[in-house]
Design an enzyme around this catalytic site. Structure first.
Site, PDB file in Angstrom:
ATOM      1  N   ASP A 176       0.860  -1.184   0.000  1.00  0.00           N
ATOM      2  CA  ASP A 176       0.000   0.000   0.000  1.00  0.00           C
ATOM      3  C   ASP A 176       0.899   1.238   0.000  1.00  0.00           C
ATOM      4  O   ASP A 176       1.872   1.314   0.747  1.00  0.00           O
ATOM      5  CB  ASP A 176      -0.904  -0.015   1.240  1.00  0.00           C
ATOM      6  CG  ASP A 176      -2.036   0.986   1.146  1.00  0.00           C
ATOM      7  OD1 ASP A 176      -3.199   0.573   1.145  1.00  0.00           O
ATOM      8  OD2 ASP A 176      -1.746   2.203   1.072  1.00  0.00           O
TER       9      ASP A 176
ATOM     10  N   HIS B 207     -10.531  -5.228  -2.802  1.00  0.00           N
ATOM     11  CA  HIS B 207      -9.160  -5.515  -2.344  1.00  0.00           C
ATOM     12  C   HIS B 207      -9.192  -5.876  -0.868  1.00  0.00           C
ATOM     13  O   HIS B 207     -10.067  -5.413  -0.118  1.00  0.00           O
ATOM     14  CB  HIS B 207      -8.220  -4.330  -2.596  1.00  0.00           C
ATOM     15  CG  HIS B 207      -8.747  -3.040  -2.053  1.00  0.00           C
ATOM     16  ND1 HIS B 207      -9.706  -2.295  -2.712  1.00  0.00           N
ATOM     17  CD2 HIS B 207      -8.479  -2.372  -0.905  1.00  0.00           C
ATOM     18  CE1 HIS B 207      -9.987  -1.216  -2.000  1.00  0.00           C
ATOM     19  NE2 HIS B 207      -9.261  -1.252  -0.899  1.00  0.00           N
TER      20      HIS B 207
ATOM     21  N   GLN C 166     -14.255   2.581   2.035  1.00  0.00           N
ATOM     22  CA  GLN C 166     -13.733   2.174   0.718  1.00  0.00           C
ATOM     23  C   GLN C 166     -13.470   3.420  -0.126  1.00  0.00           C
ATOM     24  O   GLN C 166     -14.366   4.234  -0.343  1.00  0.00           O
ATOM     25  CB  GLN C 166     -14.725   1.255  -0.011  1.00  0.00           C
ATOM     26  CG  GLN C 166     -14.166   0.711  -1.320  1.00  0.00           C
ATOM     27  CD  GLN C 166     -15.097  -0.293  -2.008  1.00  0.00           C
ATOM     28  OE1 GLN C 166     -16.258  -0.421  -1.644  1.00  0.00           O
ATOM     29  NE2 GLN C 166     -14.568  -0.982  -2.993  1.00  0.00           N
TER      30      GLN C 166
ATOM     31  N   HIS D  36      -6.920  -5.784   2.582  1.00  0.00           N
ATOM     32  CA  HIS D  36      -5.729  -5.225   3.246  1.00  0.00           C
ATOM     33  C   HIS D  36      -5.151  -6.274   4.199  1.00  0.00           C
ATOM     34  O   HIS D  36      -5.899  -6.914   4.950  1.00  0.00           O
ATOM     35  CB  HIS D  36      -6.105  -4.036   4.133  1.00  0.00           C
ATOM     36  CG  HIS D  36      -6.654  -2.841   3.427  1.00  0.00           C
ATOM     37  ND1 HIS D  36      -5.909  -1.721   3.159  1.00  0.00           N
ATOM     38  CD2 HIS D  36      -7.895  -2.571   2.940  1.00  0.00           C
ATOM     39  CE1 HIS D  36      -6.669  -0.803   2.558  1.00  0.00           C
ATOM     40  NE2 HIS D  36      -7.884  -1.303   2.411  1.00  0.00           N
TER      41      HIS D  36
ATOM     42  N   ASN E  20     -12.841  -3.125   3.078  1.00  0.00           N
ATOM     43  CA  ASN E  20     -13.858  -2.083   3.154  1.00  0.00           C
ATOM     44  C   ASN E  20     -14.804  -2.133   1.956  1.00  0.00           C
ATOM     45  O   ASN E  20     -14.356  -2.267   0.818  1.00  0.00           O
ATOM     46  CB  ASN E  20     -13.185  -0.707   3.189  1.00  0.00           C
ATOM     47  CG  ASN E  20     -12.233  -0.559   4.373  1.00  0.00           C
ATOM     48  OD1 ASN E  20     -12.508  -1.088   5.450  1.00  0.00           O
ATOM     49  ND2 ASN E  20     -11.128   0.135   4.183  1.00  0.00           N
TER      50      ASN E  20
HETATM   51  P1  5GP Z   1      -9.705   1.375   0.745  1.00  0.00           P
HETATM   52  O1  5GP Z   1      -9.749   2.661   1.517  1.00  0.00           O
HETATM   53  O2  5GP Z   1     -10.449   1.511  -0.562  1.00  0.00           O
HETATM   54  O3  5GP Z   1     -10.083   0.167   1.523  1.00  0.00           O
HETATM   55  O4  5GP Z   1      -8.174   1.153   0.401  1.00  0.00           O
HETATM   56  C1  5GP Z   1      -7.525   1.711  -0.678  1.00  0.00           C
HETATM   57  C2  5GP Z   1      -6.051   1.648  -0.388  1.00  0.00           C
HETATM   58  O5  5GP Z   1      -5.345   1.791  -1.602  1.00  0.00           O
HETATM   59  C3  5GP Z   1      -5.563   2.763   0.551  1.00  0.00           C
HETATM   60  O6  5GP Z   1      -4.991   2.182   1.716  1.00  0.00           O
HETATM   61  C4  5GP Z   1      -4.556   3.525  -0.284  1.00  0.00           C
HETATM   62  O7  5GP Z   1      -3.441   3.933   0.457  1.00  0.00           O
HETATM   63  C5  5GP Z   1      -4.180   2.533  -1.367  1.00  0.00           C
HETATM   64  N1  5GP Z   1      -3.827   3.139  -2.634  1.00  0.00           N
HETATM   65  C6  5GP Z   1      -4.520   4.118  -3.287  1.00  0.00           C
HETATM   66  N2  5GP Z   1      -3.901   4.423  -4.449  1.00  0.00           N
HETATM   67  C7  5GP Z   1      -2.816   3.610  -4.525  1.00  0.00           C
HETATM   68  C8  5GP Z   1      -1.791   3.466  -5.508  1.00  0.00           C
HETATM   69  O8  5GP Z   1      -1.750   4.142  -6.535  1.00  0.00           O
HETATM   70  N3  5GP Z   1      -0.841   2.533  -5.265  1.00  0.00           N
HETATM   71  C9  5GP Z   1      -0.847   1.770  -4.124  1.00  0.00           C
HETATM   72  N4  5GP Z   1       0.145   0.895  -3.978  1.00  0.00           N
HETATM   73  N5  5GP Z   1      -1.802   1.875  -3.187  1.00  0.00           N
HETATM   74  C10 5GP Z   1      -2.776   2.797  -3.390  1.00  0.00           C
END
Ligand code: 5GP
Ligand code: ZN
Length: 137
Positions: free
Chosen positions: A31, A100, A94, A102, A87
């Site tokens: 991440d 995805h 999310q 984590h 999420n």
């Molecule tokens: P969510 O909040 O949707 O459960 O998680 C999305 C995750 O994707 C976040 O923890 C964020 O830091 C990560 N993320 C967003 N954009 C990128 C990216 O361009 N590259 C990587 N490696 N992680 C990303």
């Protein structure tokens, strides 16, 4: 592949990522804004918005992979624990609408605020909830 989906592009390799594992179904990468050292994401190559869309076969493969990544994180980082977080929906946090999972390594004293404060519901409310959900399965 869904147009304009960040994780479709990362999964495909069109956008670079710090990849730790890939196969024909998944890419696992760090991440970019980690909650802790080693925080990584398991992303299916196929686009699913969230858990409501995910098929059972992919879910099974994904969880099997998660067990291997979990053991690798423990071996590589000697973390003291690990949270799996997933999420669905804006209210749940999310931010990327491509399913995805984590994997967040935990370290003694890291003070990450991932856990919740328990609610106390009345027995009748619990029973009503139990029935409602049971009937929906
Ligand atoms: P969510 O909040 O949707 O459960 O998680 C999305 C995750 O994707 C976040 O923890 C964020 O830091 C990560 N993320 C967003 N954009 C990128 C990216 O361009 N590259 C990587 N490696 N992680 C990303
Ligand atoms: Zn996507």
């Amino acid at each position: 592949m869904k147009d304009d989906c960040l994780f479709c592009k990362i999964a495909k390799g069109d956008i670079p990522s710090a990849t730790i594992y890939e196969d024909r179904y998944f890419r696992v990468f760090l991440d970019v804004n980690p909650a802790s050292k080693g925080h990584c994401l398991i992303v299916p190559r196929e686009h699913f918005d969230n858990i409501y869309d995910l098929d059972g076969e992919t879910a099974g493969r994904l969880f099997a992979l998660a067990t291997g990544v979990a053991r690798a994180l423990r071996k590589a980082l000697s973390c003291d624990g690990l949270n799996l977080v997933q999420n669905n929906g804006k209210v749940a946090g999310q931010t990327v609408n491509h399913f995805h999972l984590h994997l967040i390594p935990r370290y003694e004293g890291d003070q990450l605020g991932l856990l919740w404060k328990a609610k106390h519901l009345k027995e009748e409310e619990m029973e009503e909830l139990r029935k409602k959900i049971k009937n929906a399965i």
